[in-house]
Scaffold this motif. Structure first.
Motif, mmCIF file in Angstrom:
data_model
loop_
_atom_site.group_PDB
_atom_site.id
_atom_site.type_symbol
_atom_site.label_atom_id
_atom_site.label_comp_id
_atom_site.label_asym_id
_atom_site.label_seq_id
_atom_site.Cartn_x
_atom_site.Cartn_y
_atom_site.Cartn_z
ATOM 1 N N ALA A 114 0.837 -1.203 0.000
ATOM 2 C CA ALA A 114 0.000 0.000 0.000
ATOM 3 C C ALA A 114 0.872 1.253 0.000
ATOM 4 C CB ALA A 114 -0.928 -0.007 1.209
ATOM 5 N N LEU A 115 1.938 1.232 0.786
ATOM 6 C CA LEU A 115 2.847 2.371 0.804
ATOM 7 C C LEU A 115 3.528 2.557 -0.549
ATOM 8 C CD1 LEU A 115 4.334 1.935 4.364
ATOM 9 C CD2 LEU A 115 3.347 4.044 3.476
ATOM 10 N N HIS A 116 3.878 1.473 -1.188
ATOM 11 C CA HIS A 116 4.461 1.565 -2.527
ATOM 12 C C HIS A 116 3.477 2.203 -3.506
ATOM 13 C CE1 HIS A 116 8.486 -0.072 -3.298
ATOM 14 N NE2 HIS A 116 8.334 -0.707 -2.161
ATOM 15 N N GLN A 117 2.223 1.786 -3.429
ATOM 16 C CA GLN A 117 1.219 2.323 -4.347
ATOM 17 C C GLN A 117 0.902 3.782 -4.068
ATOM 18 O OE1 GLN A 117 -2.321 -0.088 -4.713
ATOM 19 N NE2 GLN A 117 -1.160 -2.008 -4.754
ATOM 20 N N GLU A 118 0.827 4.145 -2.799
ATOM 21 C CA GLU A 118 0.376 5.483 -2.431
ATOM 22 C C GLU A 118 1.524 6.490 -2.295
ATOM 23 O OE1 GLU A 118 -2.733 6.121 -2.402
ATOM 24 O OE2 GLU A 118 -3.606 4.123 -2.355
ATOM 25 N N GLU A 119 2.698 6.001 -1.859
ATOM 26 C CA GLU A 119 3.820 6.895 -1.597
ATOM 27 C C GLU A 119 4.889 6.825 -2.694
ATOM 28 O OE1 GLU A 119 4.322 8.885 1.326
ATOM 29 O OE2 GLU A 119 2.219 8.470 1.718
ATOM 30 N N GLY A 120 5.022 5.640 -3.324
ATOM 31 C CA GLY A 120 6.068 5.449 -4.319
ATOM 32 C C GLY A 120 7.434 5.315 -3.670
ATOM 33 N N GLY A 121 8.462 5.085 -4.499
ATOM 34 C CA GLY A 121 9.820 4.989 -3.979
ATOM 35 C C GLY A 121 10.088 3.684 -3.249
ATOM 36 N N CYS A 122 11.344 3.482 -2.908
ATOM 37 C CA CYS A 122 11.760 2.304 -2.140
ATOM 38 C C CYS A 122 11.624 2.605 -0.646
ATOM 39 C CB CYS A 122 13.204 1.951 -2.468
ATOM 40 S SG CYS A 122 13.479 1.592 -4.219
ATOM 41 N N ARG A 153 -1.902 2.556 8.407
ATOM 42 C CA ARG A 153 -2.902 1.495 8.237
ATOM 43 C C ARG A 153 -4.300 2.082 8.180
ATOM 44 N NH1 ARG A 153 -0.918 -3.544 8.503
ATOM 45 N NH2 ARG A 153 0.992 -3.920 9.711
ATOM 46 N N ALA A 154 -4.578 3.046 9.012
ATOM 47 C CA ALA A 154 -5.907 3.667 9.025
ATOM 48 C C ALA A 154 -6.152 4.472 7.753
ATOM 49 C CB ALA A 154 -6.042 4.561 10.258
ATOM 50 N N ARG A 155 -5.108 5.132 7.264
ATOM 51 C CA ARG A 155 -5.263 5.995 6.087
ATOM 52 C C ARG A 155 -5.450 5.189 4.806
ATOM 53 N NH1 ARG A 155 -0.802 8.481 6.579
ATOM 54 N NH2 ARG A 155 0.383 8.277 4.652
ATOM 55 N N PHE A 156 -4.846 4.032 4.723
ATOM 56 C CA PHE A 156 -4.888 3.257 3.485
ATOM 57 C C PHE A 156 -5.727 1.991 3.621
ATOM 58 C CE2 PHE A 156 -0.392 5.065 2.743
ATOM 59 C CZ PHE A 156 -0.930 6.232 2.198
#
Length: 498
Positions: A154-162, A182-185
Motif C-alpha cells: 500500500a505504501l508503494h502504491q500510495e507513496e512510491g519509492g523504495c 494502516r488507518a489511512r490506506f
C-alpha cells in the motif's frame, strides 16, 4: 566449515527414491489472455499434457511478486504470491466479478488489477458464508507475514519509492506512523489482502488438481531476499544494513561461465549471528510456508550456505568481492529439527568446493547435473552422464541456459563433433539426443525445459544471466506442440523407467 557430524545425517528424500521425469516451465510462460500466463485453464491443460506424456514433476520458478525487470528471483516478498499470476476465472465463477472490464485483445495488468478491485466489492456483497469463513481463516493463518506485506505494498502504491526513501518514521516503522498509515490506506490494504487470498486459493486448487493426477510441483527458493521487500523492511535486524537502510555489502557470484565480471545481484546479505540468535526462525517459517505450496523445493545458490560472495555495496560489478563463511550446518540442523519432512534439492552449480559438497551430502540433498556443461574439460567433467549419481537431478539445461538447440548450434566445430561422437552420432535431430541422454541418466529425476520438448532455438531462451533486457517474457503457444510429441515423450519416459 567443520566436518558435519555423522549423527546429523538424514534419511534419503522420499520423493526422489524412484525414477521420475519432469518438465521445467514457469507459470508466466503458459498461454492465456493476459500479458503473462496465469493460474487459469491453461495451467490445468498443461497438467493434463504432463499426465498424458508420463511426466510426474512440474518444475516452476519462484512465484513471488516481481519488480520492474520481472525476474522471479527478485521479489517484494518471500511469502506473497505474484498478483500477475491470478486468473479472473475464479471470481467470475464465484459471481464476485460480473464481467471483465473492456480492454484490448490482451488483458493488461492494469485492467486485471481493476477487475480484482471490483471482485473485492463483489465478494463483500455476494460471497456466501463458506467463502467468507475461508477468507477469514486465510487472513488469520497468514497474519505473521500478510499484514506487513499489505502495508508495504500500500505504501508503494500510495507513496512510491523504495522503503529506505520513505519518511524516516515509516522507514524505521515507528508504531504511531505505522498505525496512522494502516488507518489511512484501509481500502487499498483490503484489496491487496483479498488479492493474496485469490492467489493462494487458485494456487492450492491447481496443486490439488496436479497431485490428484500424480504430478508433483517442484518449486524454487532464492537464497537471498530483495532489498526492496516487505521482509527486509519489517526485519532489518536480520540483514547487513546501514542505519539509513542501505546495504553495507551485497550478494552475487564471482566471474564464471556466465559472466567475465561475475554477477552483482544487489541483494543485502544476512546477519547470520542475529538469525542464529533467533534459532533461524526466519528461515524455518519461510521453508514451512513454501512447503505447503510445493511438494519439494530447489534452493537456489546452495553454495551460499557454506560461503557466500560478499561485494562492497559501492562496487559496480562482482569482481572485487570475497568469500565469507556461512553457518550452513547450523541452519540445516535446525531446519530438519523443526521440519523433518522437508524435501530439498541443492542448486550446486558454480564454484563448488569439497566443503560445499560435504554439506549437501550430509543432509542427503540431491544436486544438479547440467548436460550442456558436460562436453568440455575431458572425461573427468562431473556433468558427463557416467559421473551422475542416483541422488541427482539431471537437466539438459536450466532457465539460465540457452535452449539445447540454441546451445548446440552455437558450439564450435570441435565441441559439436565431440558431442555428436559422445552421443553416438544419433540420426535424431537436436534436442532429442540430449533429452534421451537426460532420461537415460542414473539420476532419479530428469528435468527437461519445455523449450527443448518443443524443439525451439535460442530465440526462445528464458534468461541470460548478467543481462537485464529481454528476459523472463518467453511464452509458448499450444500449436507449437508438434503432432506426436506427447506420444514420443511417453515412449521415452517408459523406455528409461521413469
Amino acid at each position: 566449515m567443520n566436518n558435519v557430524a555423522e549423527e546429523n545425517f538424514r534419511p534419503v528424500h522420499q520423493i526422489l527414491t524412484r525414477r521420475r521425469a519432469g518438465i521445467l516451465l514457469h507459470i508466466t510462460s503458459l498461454p492465456g489472455p493476459g500479458v503473462v500466463g496465469d493460474l487459469g485453464r491453461d495451467a490445468y491443460h498443461f497438467v493434463d499434457f504432463l499426465v498424458s506424456s508420463g511426466v510426474s514433476v512440474w518444475q516452476i520458478l519462484p512465484i513471488g511478486p516481481t519488480m520492474h525487470d520481472n525476474s522471479p528471483y527478485q521479489s517484494s516478498s518471500v511469502y506473497a504470491g505474484n498478483p500477475r499470476l491470478i486468473s479472473l476465472e475464479l471470481p467470475l465463477q464465484k459471481g464476485w466479478l460480473e464481467a471483465i472490464p473492456e480492454s484490448e485483445d490482451v488483458l493488461s495488468d492494469a485492467v486485471k488489477s481493476y477487475a480484482i478491485k471490483l471482485a473485492w466489492e463483489g465478494f463483500k456483497e455476494r460471497a456466501d458464508k463458506g467463502d467468507r469463513d475461508d477468507y477469514q481463516r486465510f487472513v488469520a493463518e497468514q497474519k505473521h507475514w500478510l499484514e506487513d506485506y499489505v502495508l508495504f505494498q500500500a505504501l508503494h502504491q500510495e507513496e512510491g519509492g523504495c522503503w529506505w526513501e520513505w519518511h524516516t518514521t515509516l522507514r524505521d516503522r515507528e508504531p504511531q506512523a505505522i498505525a496512522e498509515t494502516r488507518a489511512r490506506f484501509t481500502e487499498t490494504i483490503d484489496v491487496i489482502r483479498f488479492e493474496q487470498y485469490l492467489f493462494f486459493t487458485e494456487w492450492m486448487n491447481l496443486k490439488h488438481y496436479a497431485n490428484e493426477r500424480g504430478v508433483l510441483l517442484f518449486g524454487d527458493l532464492p537464497i537471498f531476499v530483495a532489498h526492496d521487500s516487505a521482509e527486509v523492511w519489517a526485519h532489518r535486524e536480520f540483514f547487513d544494513l546501514l542505519e539509513d537502510g542501505h546495504p553495507r555489502v551485497v550478494a552475487g557470484v564471482p566471474p564464471d561461465y556466465f559472466s567475465e565480471t561475475g554477477q552483482r545481484w544487489g541483494n543485502p546479505l544476512y546477519c547470520w549471528e542475529r538469525l542464529e540468535a533467533d534459532d533461524v526462525s526466519f528461515w524455518i517459517e519461510r521453508l514451512r510456508a513454501q512447503s505447503t505450496l510445493f511438494d519439494f523445493l530447489r534452493i537456489d545458490h546452495f553454495r551460499g550456505f557454506e560461503a557466500y560472495w560478499e561485494i562492497p555495496a559501492e562496487e559496480k560489478t562482482a569482481v572485487n568481492g570475497r568469500w565469507v563463511e556461512a553457518p550452513g550446518e547450523r541452519l540445516f540442523e535446525q531446519l530438519y529439527t523443526d521440519l523433518p519432512d522437508l524435501e530439498l534439492v541443492a542448486e550446486d552449480l558454480g564454484v563448488i568446493t569439497p566443503e560445499v559438497d560435504a554439506l549437501r551430502k550430509a543432509y542427503h540433498l540431491p544436486g544438479m547435473k547440467i548436460l550442456q556443461f558436460a562436453f568440455s574439460g575431458g572425461s573427468d567433467n562431473p556433468y558427463l552422464p557416467f559421473h551422475h549419481t542416483r541422488d541427482s537431478v539431471v537437466y539438459t539445461g536450466t532457465h539460465d541456459n540457452d535452449t539445447t538447440l540454441g546451445w548446440y548450434r552455437g558450439l564450435d566445430d570441435g565441441t559439436r563433433e565431440f558431442v555428436d561422437n559422445y552421443l553416438g552420432k544419433p540420426r535424431e535431430a537436436m534436442p532429442w539426443p540430449l533429452i534421451r541422454t537426460a532420461l537415460a541418466s542414473r539420476a532419479n529425476l530428469a528435468v527437461i525445459p519445455f523449450q527443448d520438448v518443443l524443439g525451439l532455438d535460442g530465440a526462445h531462451r528464458m534468461n541470460t544471466p548478467g543481462t537485464t533486457e529481454g528476459n523472463w517474457d518467453w511464452r509458448f503457444d499450444w500449436d507449437q506442440i508438434k503432432h506426436g510429441t506427447t506420444e514420443r515423450l511417453l515412449r521415452s519416459i517408459k523406455m528409461y523407467g521413469r
